[in-house]
Design a protein around this motif. Structure first.
Motif: not given
Length: 193
Positions: A71-73, A84-91
């Motif tokens: 949920n935090a991510v 590209p990398g959107r999820l990684t940046r949120a992680y």
């Protein structure tokens, strides 16, 4: 002890998970259902109504911790970010969130260290890690960038396990550097011709 007036089953469940976390952090995984029920201020029967066994409660607690991070991510996703990398940046942002109380972070790490010793929880964590691995690999970053960024974020969040408390300014600087790495011109070349 009956259900407290005004408390929903969901609120009672949350109360029991929080009590289980507090007791396991201090007494370890050998804590009993009686200990947890007493901490929550409910009867053992009330606890068993929500969680049929200690194993069910512990698995639910571990699942809750994993879901809290997911949920935090998701909350850290930038709706305007389509690169590209959107999820990684949120992680990275979720791992290095400096708004978290350091004491709460240490307590969560201590709890996870206790829970991971249970084979069912270790399997749950392994499955969750495999899910993250698939999702992050599909995020569009080169593998070497992804490995470096995720490993650095994971390492920084777990540094308190080794007695290292990272200053907020250092975490913000690390977050900026890792996010810059995900945005640098290191995307794989397109295969179009």
């Amino acid at each position: 002890m009956g259900r407290k007036a005004g408390r929903s089953p969901g609120e009672t469940r949350r109360l029991l998970l929080d009590a289980a976390g507090a007791i396991i952090r201090t007494r370890g995984v050998s804590a009993t259902l009686d200990d947890i029920a007493q901490q929550a201020g409910v009867s053992k029967g009330g606890l068993v109504y929500h969680f049929a066994s200690k194993e069910d409660l512990i698995r639910a607690l571990a699942d809750d911790l994993l879901q809290t991070f997911r949920n935090a991510v998701e909350s850290a996703l930038d709706p305007a970010d389509t690169a590209p990398g959107r999820l990684t940046r949120a992680y990275v942002r979720a791992c290095l969130d400096t708004s978290q109380d350091e004491r709460v972070l240490l307590e969560t790490i201590a709890l996870l260290a206790q829970l991971i010793t249970i084979p069912a929880v270790a399997e749950l964590a392994r499955a969750d890690a495999e899910c993250w691995d698939r999702e992050l690999r599909a995020d569009g970053l080169p593998e070497e960038v992804l490995a470096l960024v995720v490993s650095a974020a994971d390492g920084a969040v777990n540094a308190p396990l080794w007695g290292t408390l990272t200053r907020t300014a250092n975490l913000r600087r690390l977050e900026d550097q890792l996010i810059r790495l995900t945005l640098s011109d290191c995307a794989p070349p397109s295969s179009g011709g």
